[in-house]
Design an enzyme around this catalytic site. Structure first.
Site, mmCIF file in Angstrom:
data_model
loop_
_atom_site.group_PDB
_atom_site.id
_atom_site.type_symbol
_atom_site.label_atom_id
_atom_site.label_comp_id
_atom_site.label_asym_id
_atom_site.label_seq_id
_atom_site.Cartn_x
_atom_site.Cartn_y
_atom_site.Cartn_z
ATOM 1 N N ASP A 178 43.876 50.140 37.229
ATOM 2 C CA ASP A 178 44.945 49.356 37.833
ATOM 3 C C ASP A 178 46.228 50.173 37.941
ATOM 4 O OD1 ASP A 178 46.592 47.365 38.707
ATOM 5 O OD2 ASP A 178 46.583 46.225 36.840
ATOM 6 N N ASP A 380 49.120 49.269 45.885
ATOM 7 C CA ASP A 380 48.511 48.697 44.688
ATOM 8 C C ASP A 380 46.990 48.823 44.787
ATOM 9 O OD1 ASP A 380 48.238 47.244 42.316
ATOM 10 O OD2 ASP A 380 48.182 45.333 43.368
#
Ligand SMILES: *[C@@H]1O[C@H](CO)[C@@H](O)[C@H](O)[C@H]1NC(C)=O
Length: 502
Positions: A178, A380
């Site tokens: 992440d 992201d």
């Protein structure tokens, strides 16, 4: 080729042989070809898409280009697909798009509530006018009131997994990676609170000779707790707590341990979370690898060796794999085009960049620059569908609908409002979508990142609009697929390299 059912040693051997062939045999030609292909693509107006290529497959087909595993490269797979190490033999689960989009929206909501005050800084900062400053202050006050208590520092659960080694002797763990969060954590014995079920045995600190708790009196602990907004009374061991947007959480001991990313890349005293109480939507992943840009992230902790440089290639289907590379290998073999990375001191984890324009079918859309400067943009790895400012999205949607007017439309699906009924078609023509970034860098979105399959005959545009013009735009992972995305954090730039996985 190797499949998921092959022993990993055979897989490694095959892919190593293949890589050697690639490196010594044809790498230069391949690079030249890819570069020409990329340049030619910018004038291209449409893709001919075979619909079967957008359907999820039940078998892992680790393709040649995506399977190179050199030192400092980890194999990347969709968490729920047949190439995931988390998938039990013979139980390929096809991810449910409806649920994926609900989770995606929860993550985006959390990102929007965190990034409500944008003070972006790069080499050439543009001073905001007074009006904008006032608006920003108002937004901060507004969102502070709405932020749930314990919003923690992390976002949601992400979609791609890699396998890392922890402890001495090393044990392997498959974790979600992440770029939107910093702390790395895994479920940890004795699970003093509770652990959810995972596939690998749960990490046992007492079986490792290098595990060590971090004291709550230490500067490291103070830094972690202030970053996560969880200052706790100190008795002995430093406690971390992360609560995600969807109320999943992990709480445990902040500790140091030996992290192994490859046989030559071993990091003693890596700071991580030893999760004692964990619950939520992590699937059966063993934990999370934090690749944000703040101090406790993996990127920062490995900076001596890797120089804050990493890259990944996200596969376009659940049946193929990509890679996560660190250090000099990141971006080394694909001539990337770079755009400046911007920072926001209020949101130090996120990777900000600038969108300057969008083209559909080779035609540049008329969107005022202020649309993108008002929102700001982050990249992201954990958000699936790219979110655009409302004005930009509506321009994209109109142009896309016009180019697709020969196909029958279908009802909206969850957050996706531009859908088609493609029953009876096997191939279709889809307009190209090119996103332009600061520095003149273009991303000609792969055909796999333009439409998603919602049901057997329904396909939808894989973009969505934000509801407010001030909400940050997010370059999601669907649109990053197949490109090597190079994060040169120390150099302050982000690159889109060649299509190195499929
Ligand atoms: C780490 O801290 C916890 C809580 O204080 C304690 O129960 C555990 O034994 C400690 N582990 C080690 C290896 O010191």
């Amino acid at each position: 080729m190797a499949t998921n059912s092959s022993p990993s040693s055979i897989f490694l051997l095959l892919s190593t042989v293949l890589c050697l062939v690639l490196i010594f045999g044809c790498s230069e030609k391949a690079e030249a070809y890819r570069f020409e292909e990329m340049t030619a693509n910018l004038q291209q107006q449409s893709h001919v898409v075979s619909l079967s290529s957008l359907m999820p497959a039940e078998v892992c087909s680790s393709p040649a280009q995506g399977s190179k595993i050199l030192s400092s490269q980890l194999r990347v797979a969709h968490k729920d697909g047949p190439c995931s190490p988390l998938k039990k033999e013979g139980k390929a689960k096809i991810p449910n798009l409806h649920q994926i989009l609900i989770d995606d929206q929860a993550r985006v909501k959390t990102i929007h509530s965190k990034i409500s005050n944008k003070d972006l800084v790069d080499q050439d900062p543009v001073a905001p006018d007074e009006q904008q400053k006032k608006k920003r202050k108002a937004r901060v006050a507004d969102s502070a009131a709405k932020l749930p208590i314990n919003s923690g520092q992390s976002l949601g659960t992400g979609n791609f997994v890699v396998t890392i080694g922890l402890g001495k002797p090393k044990q392997d763990f498959t974790v979600v990676f992440d770029t939107g969060s910093d702390l790395t954590w895994i479920q940890c014995q004795p699970c003093a609170g509770q652990c959810y079920s995972q596939q690998d045995p749960i990490f046992n600190p007492s079986a490792s000779s290098t595990y060590s708790n971090i004291s709550c009196n230490s500067a490291t602990c103070a830094q972690l707790q202030s970053a996560t907004g969880n200052i706790r009374p100190c008795s002995t061991t430093c406690i971390y707590q992360i609560v995600y947007g969807d109320n999943s959480y992990s709480v445990g001991y902040f500790a140091t341990e030996t992290l192994t990313l490859s046989s030559s890349d071993v990091f003693p005293k890596f700071e991580f979370g030893c999760g004692q109480n964990n619950q939520g939507l992590f699937g059966s992943a063993d934990g999370l690898l934090g690749l944000g840009r703040d101090q406790i992230s993996t990127v920062s902790q490995t900076s001596q060796k890797y120089g804050k440089r990493f890259s990944y290639c996200l596969p376009s289907t659940t049946s193929s794999t990509g890679f996560l590379a660190f250090g000099s290998q990141a971006g080394a073999s694909s001539s990337a085009q770079y755009t400046p990375l911007l920072t926001d001191s209020n949101n130090p984890s996120f990777y900000f960049l600038t969108i300057t324009g969008i083209s559909v079918g080779g035609k540049s859309l008329s969107i005022a620059q202020s649309v993108f400067t008002t929102s700001g943009t982050i990249i992201d790895s954990g958000t699936v569908i790219t979110r655009l400012p409302p004005a930009a999205y509506s321009a994209l949607r109109s142009a896309f609908r016009q180019a697709m007017s020969k196909y029958p439309s279908a009802s909206a699906y969850s957050i996706l409002d531009t859908c088609y009924n493609l029953a009876g078609y096997s191939t279709i023509s889809v307009p190209t979508i090119v996103l332009s970034f600061g520095g003149g860098t273009n991303l000609n979105v792969d055909q796999s990142g333009i439409l998603v399959q919602a049901s057997s005959t329904q396909y939808c545009l894989a973009f969505a609009g934000n509801s407010a013009s001030t909400d940050v735009a997010i370059l999601g992972n669907k649109q990053q697929q197949t490109f090597e995305v190079v994060y040169n954090v120390a150099g302050g730039k982000l690159g889109f390299g060649a299509q190195t996985c499929s």
